[in-house]
Design a protein around this motif. Structure first.
Motif, PDB file in Angstrom:
ATOM      1  N   PHE A 123      21.884  33.916 -14.300  1.00  0.00           N
ATOM      2  CA  PHE A 123      22.413  35.260 -14.014  1.00  0.00           C
ATOM      3  C   PHE A 123      23.189  35.812 -15.214  1.00  0.00           C
ATOM      4  CE2 PHE A 123      22.728  34.247  -9.180  1.00  0.00           C
ATOM      5  CZ  PHE A 123      21.371  34.469  -9.038  1.00  0.00           C
ATOM      6  N   THR A 124      23.948  34.943 -15.856  1.00  0.00           N
ATOM      7  CA  THR A 124      24.717  35.382 -17.024  1.00  0.00           C
ATOM      8  C   THR A 124      23.779  35.773 -18.162  1.00  0.00           C
ATOM      9  OG1 THR A 124      26.513  33.896 -16.358  1.00  0.00           O
ATOM     10  CG2 THR A 124      26.565  34.735 -18.624  1.00  0.00           C
ATOM     11  N   LEU A 125      22.782  34.958 -18.411  1.00  0.00           N
ATOM     12  CA  LEU A 125      21.806  35.263 -19.466  1.00  0.00           C
ATOM     13  C   LEU A 125      21.046  36.548 -19.161  1.00  0.00           C
ATOM     14  CD1 LEU A 125      20.462  34.399 -22.112  1.00  0.00           C
ATOM     15  CD2 LEU A 125      18.848  33.048 -20.741  1.00  0.00           C
ATOM     16  N   LYS A 126      20.620  36.726 -17.914  1.00  0.00           N
ATOM     17  CA  LYS A 126      19.905  37.960 -17.522  1.00  0.00           C
ATOM     18  C   LYS A 126      20.790  39.186 -17.689  1.00  0.00           C
ATOM     19  CE  LYS A 126      16.417  38.674 -15.598  1.00  0.00           C
ATOM     20  NZ  LYS A 126      15.135  39.203 -16.037  1.00  0.00           N
ATOM     21  N   GLY A 127      22.059  39.073 -17.314  1.00  0.00           N
ATOM     22  CA  GLY A 127      22.988  40.184 -17.490  1.00  0.00           C
ATOM     23  C   GLY A 127      23.175  40.529 -18.952  1.00  0.00           C
ATOM     24  N   PHE A 128      23.254  39.518 -19.782  1.00  0.00           N
ATOM     25  CA  PHE A 128      23.412  39.724 -21.217  1.00  0.00           C
ATOM     26  C   PHE A 128      22.166  40.370 -21.833  1.00  0.00           C
ATOM     27  CE2 PHE A 128      22.908  38.054 -25.580  1.00  0.00           C
ATOM     28  CZ  PHE A 128      23.992  38.685 -26.171  1.00  0.00           C
ATOM     29  N   THR A 129      20.991  39.840 -21.499  1.00  0.00           N
ATOM     30  CA  THR A 129      19.769  40.415 -22.070  1.00  0.00           C
ATOM     31  C   THR A 129      19.537  41.838 -21.566  1.00  0.00           C
ATOM     32  OG1 THR A 129      18.391  39.346 -20.386  1.00  0.00           O
ATOM     33  CG2 THR A 129      18.652  38.189 -22.486  1.00  0.00           C
ATOM     34  N   ALA A 130      19.953  42.119 -20.342  1.00  0.00           N
ATOM     35  CA  ALA A 130      19.797  43.482 -19.810  1.00  0.00           C
ATOM     36  C   ALA A 130      20.624  44.480 -20.604  1.00  0.00           C
ATOM     37  CB  ALA A 130      20.181  43.524 -18.334  1.00  0.00           C
ATOM     38  N   ILE A 131      21.849  44.120 -20.952  1.00  0.00           N
ATOM     39  CA  ILE A 131      22.681  45.068 -21.703  1.00  0.00           C
ATOM     40  C   ILE A 131      22.178  45.180 -23.137  1.00  0.00           C
ATOM     41  CG2 ILE A 131      24.563  43.578 -22.541  1.00  0.00           C
ATOM     42  CD1 ILE A 131      24.844  47.128 -21.011  1.00  0.00           C
ATOM     43  N   LYS A 132      21.626  44.120 -23.673  1.00  0.00           N
ATOM     44  CA  LYS A 132      21.028  44.197 -25.013  1.00  0.00           C
ATOM     45  C   LYS A 132      19.840  45.164 -25.009  1.00  0.00           C
ATOM     46  CE  LYS A 132      23.525  41.769 -27.666  1.00  0.00           C
ATOM     47  NZ  LYS A 132      24.326  42.505 -28.631  1.00  0.00           N
ATOM     48  N   ASN A 133      19.151  45.242 -23.863  1.00  0.00           N
ATOM     49  CA  ASN A 133      18.031  46.180 -23.703  1.00  0.00           C
ATOM     50  C   ASN A 133      18.489  47.527 -23.158  1.00  0.00           C
ATOM     51  OD1 ASN A 133      16.098  44.325 -24.627  1.00  0.00           O
ATOM     52  ND2 ASN A 133      15.989  43.369 -22.609  1.00  0.00           N
ATOM     53  N   LYS A 134      19.806  47.717 -23.097  1.00  0.00           N
ATOM     54  CA  LYS A 134      20.434  48.968 -22.655  1.00  0.00           C
ATOM     55  C   LYS A 134      20.119  49.329 -21.201  1.00  0.00           C
ATOM     56  CE  LYS A 134      20.835  50.801 -27.323  1.00  0.00           C
ATOM     57  NZ  LYS A 134      21.673  49.748 -27.742  1.00  0.00           N
ATOM     58  N   ASN A 135      19.897  48.314 -20.374  1.00  0.00           N
ATOM     59  CA  ASN A 135      19.649  48.530 -18.949  1.00  0.00           C
ATOM     60  C   ASN A 135      20.947  48.223 -18.190  1.00  0.00           C
ATOM     61  OD1 ASN A 135      18.869  48.521 -16.258  1.00  0.00           O
ATOM     62  ND2 ASN A 135      16.804  47.826 -16.779  1.00  0.00           N
ATOM     63  N   ILE A 136      21.766  49.244 -18.049  1.00  0.00           N
ATOM     64  CA  ILE A 136      23.100  49.075 -17.465  1.00  0.00           C
ATOM     65  C   ILE A 136      23.034  48.659 -16.003  1.00  0.00           C
ATOM     66  CG2 ILE A 136      25.238  50.295 -16.885  1.00  0.00           C
ATOM     67  CD1 ILE A 136      24.782  51.910 -19.512  1.00  0.00           C
ATOM     68  N   THR A 137      22.098  49.203 -15.249  1.00  0.00           N
ATOM     69  CA  THR A 137      21.996  48.872 -13.824  1.00  0.00           C
ATOM     70  C   THR A 137      21.690  47.388 -13.621  1.00  0.00           C
ATOM     71  OG1 THR A 137      21.227  51.111 -13.361  1.00  0.00           O
ATOM     72  CG2 THR A 137      20.812  49.445 -11.668  1.00  0.00           C
ATOM     73  N   ILE A 138      20.710  46.884 -14.347  1.00  0.00           N
ATOM     74  CA  ILE A 138      20.355  45.459 -14.237  1.00  0.00           C
ATOM     75  C   ILE A 138      21.494  44.597 -14.767  1.00  0.00           C
ATOM     76  CG2 ILE A 138      18.729  43.678 -15.032  1.00  0.00           C
ATOM     77  CD1 ILE A 138      17.547  45.594 -12.964  1.00  0.00           C
ATOM     78  N   PHE A 163      23.353  41.687 -12.496  1.00  0.00           N
ATOM     79  CA  PHE A 163      23.349  40.262 -12.836  1.00  0.00           C
ATOM     80  C   PHE A 163      24.732  39.750 -13.223  1.00  0.00           C
ATOM     81  CE2 PHE A 163      18.785  40.578 -12.701  1.00  0.00           C
ATOM     82  CZ  PHE A 163      18.468  39.362 -12.114  1.00  0.00           C
ATOM     83  N   MET A 164      25.550  40.600 -13.800  1.00  0.00           N
ATOM     84  CA  MET A 164      26.901  40.150 -14.123  1.00  0.00           C
ATOM     85  C   MET A 164      27.756  40.028 -12.856  1.00  0.00           C
ATOM     86  SD  MET A 164      26.476  39.332 -17.114  1.00  0.00           S
ATOM     87  CE  MET A 164      28.026  38.858 -17.816  1.00  0.00           C
ATOM     88  N   LEU A 165      27.500  40.863 -11.865  1.00  0.00           N
ATOM     89  CA  LEU A 165      28.186  40.682 -10.577  1.00  0.00           C
ATOM     90  C   LEU A 165      27.760  39.367  -9.927  1.00  0.00           C
ATOM     91  CD1 LEU A 165      28.160  44.294  -9.088  1.00  0.00           C
ATOM     92  CD2 LEU A 165      30.171  42.952  -9.760  1.00  0.00           C
ATOM     93  N   ARG A 166      26.490  39.057 -10.022  1.00  0.00           N
ATOM     94  CA  ARG A 166      26.015  37.772  -9.500  1.00  0.00           C
ATOM     95  C   ARG A 166      26.673  36.620 -10.267  1.00  0.00           C
ATOM     96  NH1 ARG A 166      20.653  40.730  -9.615  1.00  0.00           N
ATOM     97  NH2 ARG A 166      20.214  41.165  -7.412  1.00  0.00           N
ATOM     98  N   SER A 167      26.725  36.764 -11.584  1.00  0.00           N
ATOM     99  CA  SER A 167      27.351  35.737 -12.407  1.00  0.00           C
ATOM    100  C   SER A 167      28.809  35.534 -11.998  1.00  0.00           C
ATOM    101  CB  SER A 167      27.273  36.129 -13.892  1.00  0.00           C
ATOM    102  OG  SER A 167      28.048  35.255 -14.678  1.00  0.00           O
ATOM    103  N   PHE A 168      29.540  36.641 -11.834  1.00  0.00           N
ATOM    104  CA  PHE A 168      30.951  36.491 -11.484  1.00  0.00           C
ATOM    105  C   PHE A 168      31.129  35.951 -10.067  1.00  0.00           C
ATOM    106  CE2 PHE A 168      35.246  37.787 -10.233  1.00  0.00           C
ATOM    107  CZ  PHE A 168      35.940  37.073 -11.199  1.00  0.00           C
TER     108      PHE A 168
END
Length: 188
Positions: free
Chosen positions: A111-126, A130-135
């Motif tokens: 979940f943390t990795l997915k949240g990180f890659t999503a923001i790198k791809n500028k997908n704020i919603t994803i 995923f960061m909420l799931r991570s937390f």
């Protein structure tokens, strides 16, 4: 959590929880190292995660949000989740507890990795989802201890039964709450 972590300062091999893990401390190479990496790193990601939930911080100080977020991601991916995986292999409560803690660490990493890659791809919603799931999984450090107190106080189960129950109660309800929240956000 800080008070619990403080029990492990300075390093010792027979303090607090480690008193019942002496077999692992004595026989499993690097168990103590992984344990301390997990305990010390997890307290920092827990604190960092709380700051990330602050919308004012995000809106007014996005650079601080980014830097705390990078810290959160790096510590989880390189310290907290891998060390959690390792010590999860030796969890009290037998097979089912081990499955729970190993699953928790794998999902936490993912979940943390997915949240990180999503923001790198500028997908704020994803990223947010995923960061909420991570937390939610980071916060399991708190909820696990909460459930332990409740179960012991109300039902007085055997210690290994407690571990088997809290191994799952510590994180599954957290994740279900976040999924319910995300589902409701999608409906809006």
């Amino acid at each position: 959590m800080i008070k619990l972590t403080w029990q492990y300062v300075p390093f010792g091999d027979d303090v607090a929880f480690l008193q019942i893990k002496q077999t692992e401390v004595e026989r499993v190479p690097f168990y103590l190292d992984f344990f301390y990496v997990h305990v010390y790193s997890a307290i920092f990601v827990l604190l960092a995660g709380f700051f990330q939930l602050n919308s004012t911080l995000l809106e007014k100080f996005p650079a601080i949000h980014r830097n705390i977020g990078k810290f959160y991601v790096i510590v989880i991916l390189f310290l907290s989740a891998p060390s959690g995986f390792f010590i999860g292999l030796f969890a009290n409560g037998g097979f089912y507890s081990k499955i729970s803690f190993v699953s928790l660490s794998i999902l936490w990493f993912y979940f943390t990795l997915k949240g990180f890659t999503a923001i790198k791809n500028k997908n704020i919603t994803i990223h947010k989802a995923f960061m909420l799931r991570s937390f939610a999984l980071t916060f399991s450090a708190v909820t696990l201890r909460f459930w332990k107190i409740v179960l012991v106080h109300l039902f007085h189960p055997a210690p290994m039964d407690v571990y088997q129950i809290i191994a799952w109660l510590g994180w599954v309800p957290n994740l279900l709450i976040i999924e319910y929240y995300l589902y409701n956000q999608l409906k809006k």
